[in-house]
Design an enzyme around this catalytic site. Structure first.
Site, PDB file in Angstrom:
ATOM      1  N   TYR A  54       0.832  -1.201   0.000  1.00 52.77           N
ATOM      2  CA  TYR A  54       0.000   0.000   0.000  1.00 52.77           C
ATOM      3  C   TYR A  54       0.870   1.255   0.000  1.00 52.77           C
ATOM      4  CZ  TYR A  54      -3.973  -3.012   1.327  1.00 52.77           C
ATOM      5  OH  TYR A  54      -4.948  -3.981   1.375  1.00 52.77           O
ATOM      6  N   SER A 151      -5.706 -13.894   1.186  1.00 52.35           N
ATOM      7  CA  SER A 151      -6.578 -12.882   0.598  1.00 52.35           C
ATOM      8  C   SER A 151      -6.833 -13.199  -0.860  1.00 52.35           C
ATOM      9  CB  SER A 151      -5.947 -11.493   0.724  1.00 52.35           C
ATOM     10  OG  SER A 151      -6.779 -10.503   0.164  1.00 52.35           O
ATOM     11  N   ARG A 227     -13.489   8.860  -4.811  1.00 56.83           N
ATOM     12  CA  ARG A 227     -12.492   7.860  -5.187  1.00 56.83           C
ATOM     13  C   ARG A 227     -12.406   7.690  -6.689  1.00 56.83           C
ATOM     14  NH1 ARG A 227     -11.941   2.247  -2.003  1.00 56.83           N
ATOM     15  NH2 ARG A 227     -11.140   3.754  -0.504  1.00 56.83           N
TER      16      ARG A 227
END
Length: 329
Positions: A54, A151, A227
Site C-alpha cells: 500500500y 486474501s 475515489r
C-alpha cells in the site's frame, strides 16, 4: 463496538476494522491519517489492516506513527505479503526469501515485534505451496507472526493451504475477500470451504469501491474528490467504471438510499450492516479520508436488519449482483 471470533480461533477482532489501502501515504496527509486512526480507536475499533504494497510501503509507516502510544496488546495489527515492493525478481511473490524479508521489513515499518494476522495477499502459482507454508511456520515459531491468513484465494487454493497448515501446525484462521451487496462471489464456494476449515472472513470493500456510498448519481458528473475522480485513468478506475458506473446500477443504488433512510441509516451504514448480517463474516474493513467518515460508518456496528429489508435489497439488486466464483482473486 462488538467483537467477533475470527474463524474457529481464539482471536477476537472488532466487527468493523480500519484499513488504509489507497488513503495513507497517498490520498491524505499524515495529520488527517492520524485523525482517522484516532477516530477509529475512539469508536472502539481494535483491528487495523494494512499491507506492505500500500502506497509503496508508506502506508505501514503512517499507520505505525498514528498508533504510537497505543498499548500493543490492545489492538490487532494485520498486514500482507505478495505484491512487488522492489524492482528485483525476489521482491515479490510467496517464496521463502521474499516472505521472510518482507515480514522483517513490515515489522520495522510498523515498529512492532509481531504481526497478529499475516496474509498471503494473493495466491502464487509459481512457488510450491509447501515452501510458502514452511516460511509462515517458521515465522509463527519465531513469534513474529501469531496467525496466518489468505486474501482472494479460491476455494481449491484454500483447501490445499489448510491441509498444509494442519500438517505444519500453522494457525490459518482468516480469509480476506472482497464482499458487498453487489459482489458476492465467495458465497458459493469460498464460504463453505472456510466454514469447514475453521477460517473466518475479514472482508474488504463493503461499499463496492465507493459505489454504495451514494456519491455517484445516474446521469450526473463524477463528484470531485471522490475515489472515482482521484483514480481516473488508473486500472482501478477503469474496472470501477466498467463494472459499477452503469446507469442501471446507479439507479438501483439510488433506490437503496431510500431503503436506508426508511430505517434511519445512511446508505454506507446500510451496506456495512448488510455485510455484518452474515455469520461467516468476522469483520468488515472500512477506509476513510476524513475522521467524519469513520464516525458515521461505525454506526453500522450492532445494527440488525430485518429479513424483509434483506429481501428488499436482493430484489432491488436482482440481475446486478456478481456471484461467479471464478472471479475470486
Amino acid at each position: 463496538m462488538n467483537h467477533r471470533r475470527l474463524g474457529a480461533s481464539g482471536l477476537y477482532v472488532s466487527e468493523i476494522a480500519f484499513g488504509n489501502w489507497i488513503t495513507h501515504g497517498a490520498q491524505v496527509d499524515n495529520d488527517t491519517a492520524h485523525a482517522c486512526v484516532r477516530a477509529a480507536l475512539d469508536a472502539g475499533i481494535t483491528t487495523f489492516d494494512t499491507a506492505d504494497v500500500y502506497s509503496d510501503t508508506k502506508a505501514e509507516a503512517v499507520l505505525s506513527q498514528a498508533l504510537r502510544g497505543v498499548r500493543r496488546e490492545s489492538i490487532e495489527l494485520c498486514t500482507k505479503v505478495y505484491h512487488p515492493t522492489g524492482a528485483g525478481p525476489n521482491d515479490r511473490g510467496l517464496s521463502r526469501k521474499h516472505i521472510m524479508e518482507a515480514c522483517h521489513a513490515s515489522l520495522h515499518r510498523l515498529q512492532t515485534d509481531y504481526i497478529d494476522v499475516y496474509y498471503a495477499h494473493r495466491f502464487d502459482p509459481s512457488v510450491p505451496l509447501e515452501e510458502t507454508f514452511l516460511a509462515f511456520s517458521d515465522l509463527v515459531r519465531q513469534g513474529k507472526v501469531l496467525y496466518v491468513g489468505v486474501s482472494e484465494w479460491t476455494a481449491e487454493q484454500i483447501t490445499k493451504g489448510a491441509a498444509l497448515a494442519r500438517e505444519m501446525k500453522v494457525p490459518l484462521i482468516s480469509s480476506q475477500p472482497q464482499y458487498s451487496m453487489l459482489w458476492r462471489v465467495i458465497d458459493a464456494e469460498v464460504v463453505p470451504t472456510c466454514e469447514r476449515e475453521g477460517i473466518g472472513q475479514v472482508v474488504w470493500s463493503p461499499l463496492a469501491q465507493g459505489i454504495l456510498s451514494g456519491k455517484y448519481a445516474p446521469d450526473q458528473p463524477i463528484p470531485q474528490g471522490s475515489r472515482a475522480s482521484t483514480a481516473a485513468g488508473a486500472p482501478f478506475f477503469d474496472r470501477l467504471v466498467g463494472q459499477w458506473m452503469r446507469k442501471e446500477v446507479l439507479f438501483a443504488v439510488a433506490q437503496l438510499s431510500a431503503v436506508a433512510q426508511e430505517i434511519g441509516l445512511t446508505l454506507p451504514q446500510l451496506a456495512i450492516a448488510w455485510v455484518l448480517q452474515h455469520p461467516h463474516v468476522s469483520s468488515a474493513i472500512i477506509g476513510a479520508s476524513k475522521p467524519e467518515q469513520v464516525h458515521e460508518n461505525v454506526k453500522a456496528a450492532g445494527v440488525r436488519l430485518d429479513p424483509e429489508v434483506m429481501n428488499q435489497i436482493d430484489q432491488l439488486l436482482d440481475g446486478l449482483i456478481e456471484r461467479d466464483p471464478a472471479k475470486t482473486g
